[in-house]
Every structure is written in C-alpha cells, then in structure tokens.
Design an enzyme around this catalytic site. Structure first.
Site, PDB file in Angstrom:
ATOM      1  N   ARG A  50       0.931  -1.139   0.112  1.00  0.00           N
ATOM      2  CA  ARG A  50      -0.147   0.051  -0.138  1.00  0.00           C
ATOM      3  C   ARG A  50       1.002   1.182  -0.012  1.00  0.00           C
ATOM      4  O   ARG A  50       2.006   1.104   0.439  1.00  0.00           O
ATOM      5  CB  ARG A  50      -0.872  -0.049   1.172  1.00  0.00           C
ATOM      6  CG  ARG A  50      -1.934  -1.124   1.313  1.00  0.00           C
ATOM      7  CD  ARG A  50      -2.634  -0.935   2.543  1.00  0.00           C
ATOM      8  NE  ARG A  50      -3.653  -2.079   2.890  1.00  0.00           N
ATOM      9  CZ  ARG A  50      -3.700  -3.093   3.915  1.00  0.00           C
ATOM     10  NH1 ARG A  50      -3.102  -2.648   4.637  1.00  0.00           N
ATOM     11  NH2 ARG A  50      -4.460  -4.195   3.750  1.00  0.00           N
ATOM     12  N   ARG A 143     -10.196   3.827   5.841  1.00  0.00           N
ATOM     13  CA  ARG A 143      -8.732   3.738   5.407  1.00  0.00           C
ATOM     14  C   ARG A 143      -8.502   4.000   4.115  1.00  0.00           C
ATOM     15  O   ARG A 143      -7.331   4.372   3.814  1.00  0.00           O
ATOM     16  CB  ARG A 143      -8.194   2.125   5.756  1.00  0.00           C
ATOM     17  CG  ARG A 143      -6.705   2.261   5.807  1.00  0.00           C
ATOM     18  CD  ARG A 143      -6.324   0.698   6.420  1.00  0.00           C
ATOM     19  NE  ARG A 143      -6.810  -0.241   5.669  1.00  0.00           N
ATOM     20  CZ  ARG A 143      -6.451  -1.528   5.972  1.00  0.00           C
ATOM     21  NH1 ARG A 143      -6.299  -1.747   7.168  1.00  0.00           N
ATOM     22  NH2 ARG A 143      -6.936  -2.755   5.377  1.00  0.00           N
ATOM     23  N   ARG A 154     -12.815  -8.771   2.443  1.00  0.00           N
ATOM     24  CA  ARG A 154     -12.536  -8.859   3.792  1.00  0.00           C
ATOM     25  C   ARG A 154     -13.714  -8.550   4.631  1.00  0.00           C
ATOM     26  O   ARG A 154     -13.341  -9.336   5.771  1.00  0.00           O
ATOM     27  CB  ARG A 154     -11.618  -7.266   3.945  1.00  0.00           C
ATOM     28  CG  ARG A 154     -10.086  -7.411   3.326  1.00  0.00           C
ATOM     29  CD  ARG A 154      -9.232  -6.399   3.129  1.00  0.00           C
ATOM     30  NE  ARG A 154      -8.139  -6.691   2.435  1.00  0.00           N
ATOM     31  CZ  ARG A 154      -7.122  -6.776   2.921  1.00  0.00           C
ATOM     32  NH1 ARG A 154      -6.719  -6.463   4.265  1.00  0.00           N
ATOM     33  NH2 ARG A 154      -6.014  -7.098   2.262  1.00  0.00           N
TER      34      ARG A 154
HETATM   35  P1  ADP Z   1      -5.894  -3.475  10.650  1.00  0.00           P
HETATM   36  O1  ADP Z   1      -4.398  -3.232  10.834  1.00  0.00           O
HETATM   37  O2  ADP Z   1      -6.317  -4.157  11.657  1.00  0.00           O
HETATM   38  O3  ADP Z   1      -6.228  -3.818   9.323  1.00  0.00           O
HETATM   39  P2  ADP Z   1      -5.749  -0.578  10.603  1.00  0.00           P
HETATM   40  O4  ADP Z   1      -4.686  -0.315  11.983  1.00  0.00           O
HETATM   41  O5  ADP Z   1      -5.176  -0.019   9.320  1.00  0.00           O
HETATM   42  O6  ADP Z   1      -6.516  -1.936  10.735  1.00  0.00           O
HETATM   43  O7  ADP Z   1      -7.124   0.529  11.061  1.00  0.00           O
HETATM   44  C1  ADP Z   1      -8.058   0.426  10.116  1.00  0.00           C
HETATM   45  C2  ADP Z   1      -8.587   2.206   9.809  1.00  0.00           C
HETATM   46  O8  ADP Z   1      -9.186   2.302  11.234  1.00  0.00           O
HETATM   47  C3  ADP Z   1      -7.582   3.277   9.571  1.00  0.00           C
HETATM   48  O9  ADP Z   1      -7.774   3.959   8.971  1.00  0.00           O
HETATM   49  C4  ADP Z   1      -7.268   3.423  11.247  1.00  0.00           C
HETATM   50  O10 ADP Z   1      -6.759   4.928  11.308  1.00  0.00           O
HETATM   51  C5  ADP Z   1      -8.749   3.403  11.640  1.00  0.00           C
HETATM   52  N1  ADP Z   1      -8.713   3.131  13.245  1.00  0.00           N
HETATM   53  C6  ADP Z   1      -7.925   2.114  13.957  1.00  0.00           C
HETATM   54  N2  ADP Z   1      -8.493   2.298  15.415  1.00  0.00           N
HETATM   55  C7  ADP Z   1      -9.441   3.346  15.440  1.00  0.00           C
HETATM   56  C8  ADP Z   1     -10.290   3.555  16.430  1.00  0.00           C
HETATM   57  N3  ADP Z   1     -10.138   3.018  17.822  1.00  0.00           N
HETATM   58  N4  ADP Z   1     -11.338   4.641  16.322  1.00  0.00           N
HETATM   59  C9  ADP Z   1     -11.303   5.092  14.789  1.00  0.00           C
HETATM   60  N5  ADP Z   1     -10.680   4.667  13.871  1.00  0.00           N
HETATM   61  C10 ADP Z   1      -9.576   3.842  14.076  1.00  0.00           C
HETATM   62  P1  5GP Z   2      -3.220  -6.979   5.165  1.00  0.00           P
HETATM   63  O1  5GP Z   2      -3.367  -7.244   3.608  1.00  0.00           O
HETATM   64  O2  5GP Z   2      -4.381  -6.037   5.570  1.00  0.00           O
HETATM   65  O3  5GP Z   2      -2.207  -6.301   5.620  1.00  0.00           O
HETATM   66  O4  5GP Z   2      -3.641  -8.034   6.024  1.00  0.00           O
HETATM   67  C1  5GP Z   2      -4.526  -9.237   5.719  1.00  0.00           C
HETATM   68  C2  5GP Z   2      -4.783 -10.181   7.127  1.00  0.00           C
HETATM   69  O5  5GP Z   2      -3.457 -11.039   6.908  1.00  0.00           O
HETATM   70  C3  5GP Z   2      -4.668  -9.578   8.220  1.00  0.00           C
HETATM   71  O6  5GP Z   2      -5.917 -10.331   9.052  1.00  0.00           O
HETATM   72  C4  5GP Z   2      -3.330 -10.087   8.891  1.00  0.00           C
HETATM   73  O7  5GP Z   2      -3.482 -10.261  10.147  1.00  0.00           O
HETATM   74  C5  5GP Z   2      -3.067 -11.384   8.349  1.00  0.00           C
HETATM   75  N1  5GP Z   2      -1.688 -11.600   8.086  1.00  0.00           N
HETATM   76  C6  5GP Z   2      -0.612 -10.859   7.965  1.00  0.00           C
HETATM   77  N2  5GP Z   2       0.526 -11.251   7.926  1.00  0.00           N
HETATM   78  C7  5GP Z   2       0.337 -12.899   8.127  1.00  0.00           C
HETATM   79  C8  5GP Z   2       0.908 -13.884   8.268  1.00  0.00           C
HETATM   80  O8  5GP Z   2       2.250 -14.108   8.084  1.00  0.00           O
HETATM   81  N3  5GP Z   2       0.274 -15.276   8.363  1.00  0.00           N
HETATM   82  C9  5GP Z   2      -1.092 -14.892   8.453  1.00  0.00           C
HETATM   83  N4  5GP Z   2      -1.764 -16.435   8.690  1.00  0.00           N
HETATM   84  N5  5GP Z   2      -1.746 -13.886   8.494  1.00  0.00           N
HETATM   85  C10 5GP Z   2      -1.137 -12.914   8.229  1.00  0.00           C
END
Ligand code: ADP
Ligand code: 5GP
Length: 206
Positions: A50, A143, A154
């Site tokens: 990303r 996001r 997702r």
């Molecule tokens: P994940 O890593 O679990 O996929 P992210 O950390 O990328 O999720 O968060 C997804 C989106 O939600 C981002 O835009 C982030 O800034 C927002 N976000 C995360 N925690 C909160 C919260 N407690 N309240 C509002 N927005 C949040």
């Molecule tokens: P993203 O593409 O949003 O970074 O991740 C998608 C999902 O893949 C998330 O639920 C994250 O926790 C999971 N993920 C990231 N790395 C790994 C990995 O090494 N193994 C598995 N099983 N899941 C992962």
C-alpha cells in the site's frame, strides 16, 4: 523452534482480528512508544504494497513464485491464503526477534492462529475486536486502501474471524478497539506482560 521456557514477557504475542479493526494502528503506537522492547514478526506476502509501506518493514513483499519456493523449503511456521494473496510467518523472522531479546509480536489471521496452536511457540493470543460490524465496515472504507471488491472480501472473511473468536478458549485476551486511547492502554499493558483483565467480546450481530 522451542521457546516454551520463555518468561511471560518474552512469550510471543499473537495479535489477530478482522481486517480494518485497528491492529496496525495499535502496533504502530506500541513500537513508537517502546522502540527497543518489541520486535514485529515481518511476514512474507504476495499482496502489493500500500502507499507508504516499505519492503522489509510492514512485510517482505514477494512474488507468488518466491512464496511457493519458500513454502516448499518449509520456511514458514504458518501460512494462509487471505483475500486472494498468500501470507506467511517465517521461522527466520521469529528467530531473529528472539535473538535480539525482544518480545515477538505476530499480526496474523485465523487460519494462522490455528496452525500456531499446533506448534510449540506457546504465545499469548490476543483478539482485537471492533465494537460493532458497522464500525468495522466504516473503518475499512475510511482507510481508503482497498477497492470495493477487496472490502467485500475482507468483510466476508471478518465474519469468519469473529465466528472463530466466539469459540471457547481460542484467545487468551480480547481488546475491543472502541476508543483508540483506551484500547491502546489495555494493549500496552498486555504487551508489557502485565496481568490484566481483558474486555468481553461484543455481540457483533449488527
Ligand atoms: P488493521 O491493521 O487491523 O487492518 P488499521 O490499523 O489499518 O487496521 O485500521 C483501519 C482504519 O481504522 C485506519 O484508517 C485507522 O486509522 C482506523 N482506526 C484504528 N483504530 C481506530 C479507533 N479506535 N477509532 C477510530 N478509527 C480507528
Ligand atoms: P493486510 O493485507 O490487511 O495487511 O492483512 C490481511 C490479513 O492477513 C490480516 O488479518 C493480517 O493479520 C493477516 N496476516 C498478515 N501476515 C500474516 C501471516 O504471516 N500469516 C497469516 N496467517 N496471516 C497474516
């Protein structure tokens, strides 16, 4: 790799939860506050970076061919296909974090959690829950990193993750990421190895 003798602080911490719930956000804050205590398990993935993501920092970004080679060489403790891409945790990554004397934090999805449970890694399992499905949808959209098709995939997977989390004894602790500051304070205490009472899983039926 046996790490079952490690103290609670050095036991790996497995973070899971639906995409968009805020796992990376919580982790980013933790690493910023404690630059020397923790080590992120940098997974391999076949998905594209990303904007802002760097190879070797958030992930090792690899081709499908490279991933399948590594898989054949038994390089992964666990791996999964998620939303059309492969993801895997390499033994090497976890080993390097341990060798630096840091607590290793894995951010993985549910199939990976199941596989880790069959190893002797002996981590603490922490599930990050959204306060509601409506909020999860809003965060994933907000996001701005996914196409609508990717968001739909997702969200469908999120429902499975939540079903899994509802099974008894899957996770040691739940954190509801409602208010970010509150959730972070709880997450921080868990990461530092404190004995805390986690949150209760919300109904998530909206
Ligand atoms: P994940 O890593 O679990 O996929 P992210 O950390 O990328 O999720 O968060 C997804 C989106 O939600 C981002 O835009 C982030 O800034 C927002 N976000 C995360 N925690 C909160 C919260 N407690 N309240 C509002 N927005 C949040
Ligand atoms: P993203 O593409 O949003 O970074 O991740 C998608 C999902 O893949 C998330 O639920 C994250 O926790 C999971 N993920 C990231 N790395 C790994 C990995 O090494 N193994 C598995 N099983 N899941 C992962």
């Amino acid at each position: 790799m046996s790490v079952s003798h490690l103290s609670d602080f050095l036991r790996p911490l497995v973070l899971s939860g639906p995409s968009g719930v805020g796992k990376s956000t919580l982790l980013k804050r933790l690493f910023a506050e404690f630059p020397d205590k923790f080590g992120f398990s940098v997974s391999h993935t076949t998905r594209s970076p990303r904007p802002g993501e760097q190879d070797g920092v958030q992930y090792h970004f690899v081709t499908r061919e490279k991933f399948l080679d590594l898989l054949q060489e038994n390089a992964f403790i666990e791996h999964a296909e998620f939303s059309g891409n492969f993801y895997g945790t390499s033994f090497q990554t976890v080993k390097e974090v341990h060798e630096r004397g840091r607590r290793c934090i894995l951010d993985i999805e549910a199939q990976g959690v199941r596989q880790i449970k069959a190893t002797d890694l002996n981590p603490i399992y922490c599930f990050i829950s959204p306060p509601s499905l409506t909020v999860l949808r809003e965060r994933l959209r907000g996001r701005g990193t996914e196409t609508e098709a990717s968001i739909q995939k997702r969200l469908a997977t999120a429902l499975k993750e939540i079903q899994f989390a509802k099974e008894p004894n899957v996770h040691d602790l739940i954190i509801v990421n409602d208010d970010l500051d509150r959730a972070y304070q709880l997450f921080k205490r868990i990461a530092l190895g404190e004995n805390v009472v986690g949150d209760t899983l919300p109904p998530l039926d909206d």
